[in-house]
Motif scaffolding. Structure first.
Motif, PDB file in Angstrom:
ATOM      1  N   TRP A  22       0.817  -1.211   0.000  1.00 22.01           N
ATOM      2  CA  TRP A  22       0.000   0.000   0.000  1.00 22.01           C
ATOM      3  C   TRP A  22       0.851   1.260   0.000  1.00 22.01           C
ATOM      4  N   VAL A  23       1.848   1.317   0.867  1.00 21.94           N
ATOM      5  CA  VAL A  23       2.628   2.545   0.970  1.00 21.94           C
ATOM      6  C   VAL A  23       3.406   2.810  -0.319  1.00 21.94           C
ATOM      7  N   LYS A 135       1.977   6.057  10.145  1.00 23.11           N
ATOM      8  CA  LYS A 135       3.302   5.563  10.509  1.00 23.11           C
ATOM      9  C   LYS A 135       4.032   5.040   9.272  1.00 23.11           C
ATOM     10  N   LEU A 136       3.311   4.331   8.413  1.00 20.47           N
ATOM     11  CA  LEU A 136       3.923   3.818   7.182  1.00 20.47           C
ATOM     12  C   LEU A 136       4.367   4.960   6.272  1.00 20.47           C
ATOM     13  N   LEU A 137       3.525   6.000   6.162  1.00 18.57           N
ATOM     14  CA  LEU A 137       3.900   7.142   5.326  1.00 18.57           C
ATOM     15  C   LEU A 137       5.107   7.862   5.916  1.00 18.57           C
ATOM     16  N   LEU A 141       8.015   7.611   3.052  1.00 20.49           N
ATOM     17  CA  LEU A 141       7.992   8.656   2.040  1.00 20.49           C
ATOM     18  C   LEU A 141       9.373   9.272   1.861  1.00 20.49           C
ATOM     19  N   GLN A 142       9.655   9.771   0.658  1.00 19.13           N
ATOM     20  CA  GLN A 142      10.910  10.447   0.373  1.00 19.13           C
ATOM     21  C   GLN A 142      10.811  11.945   0.663  1.00 19.13           C
ATOM     22  N   LYS A 147       7.047  13.602   5.500  1.00 21.97           N
ATOM     23  CA  LYS A 147       7.468  12.653   6.538  1.00 21.97           C
ATOM     24  C   LYS A 147       7.230  13.263   7.927  1.00 21.97           C
ATOM     25  N   LYS A 148       7.679  14.493   8.111  1.00 26.46           N
ATOM     26  CA  LYS A 148       7.488  15.184   9.388  1.00 26.46           C
ATOM     27  C   LYS A 148       5.997  15.385   9.668  1.00 26.46           C
TER      28      LYS A 148
END
Length: 203
Positions: A22-23, A135-137, A141-142, A147-148
């Protein structure tokens, strides 16, 4: 060993972790994820307002959920900021099959406190799954800004999850709540196993 068995850290008591695919697909379609996320935050705020309006005589519920309303709406505004910064149009609300199917599991009838317990447990479960996905994102994520962003929202959603569970255990016999919570967790796992893996939905 399949991915369910290999995932031992089942966050927040969830019985079935998100499929790791999914992520990957969500990260390639972040515009759609952000739009759906905005509507999720909007609905979360509305759900808390509905509970306050339906149970205005329950002081602890009103006092606990009033700041949650403000937090959820602030999250909505923050997601909208992310959309605007990326020139992504907001668009129309989407059908949330996950929540629709959860709502079908709500027990009908019973007294007022039993009805409240059902709503609180459903809300707790939605917050738990949102927290797990955020949490997965955050971890995958790049985009450093996102992310933050998702780390901060993950922490907040975990707090809301606790709020709903604690309210349920305050207004209803704790042992009964725990039994029913296990039933909700099993139901949610079944729903997650049957839902199509989509790149345009938070849930």
């Amino acid at each position: 060993m399949n991915w369910e068995d290999s995932t031992k850290d089942k966050m927040l008591n969830l019985q079935l972790p998100t499929d790791p695919r999914w992520v990957d697909i969500a990260s390639m379609n972040l515009g759609e994820i952000l739009v759906d996320h905005a509507y999720c935050e909007q609905k979360a705020a509305s759900s808390c307002i509905s509970l306050i309006l339906k149970y205005p005589d329950l002081d602890q519920l009103v006092d606990t959920l009033t700041p949650v309303v403000a937090e959820e709406w602030a999250h909505f505004e923050r997601v909208m900021d992310q959309l605007r910064k990326r020139n992504i149009p907001f668009g129309w609300p989407r059908k949330d099959e996950y929540v629709i199917r959860l709502a079908k599991f709500v027990k009908k009838g019973g007294n007022r406190m039993q009805q409240l317990t059902e709503q609180l447990l459903m809300n707790a479960l939605i917050e738990a799954r949102s927290c797990e996905r955020f949490k997965l994102l955050w971890k995958n994520l790049q985009d450093e800004e996102l992310k933050k962003f998702y780390y901060e929202l993950m922490v907040s959603e975990a707090g809301h999850y606790v709020n709903f569970l604690e309210l349920a255990r305050h207004y209803q016999d704790e042992e009964k709540v725990n039994v029913r919570w296990k039933e909700w967790l099993a139901c949610e796992a079944k729903i997650m196993s049957e839902l199509e893996l989509r790149d345009d939905r938070v849930h």
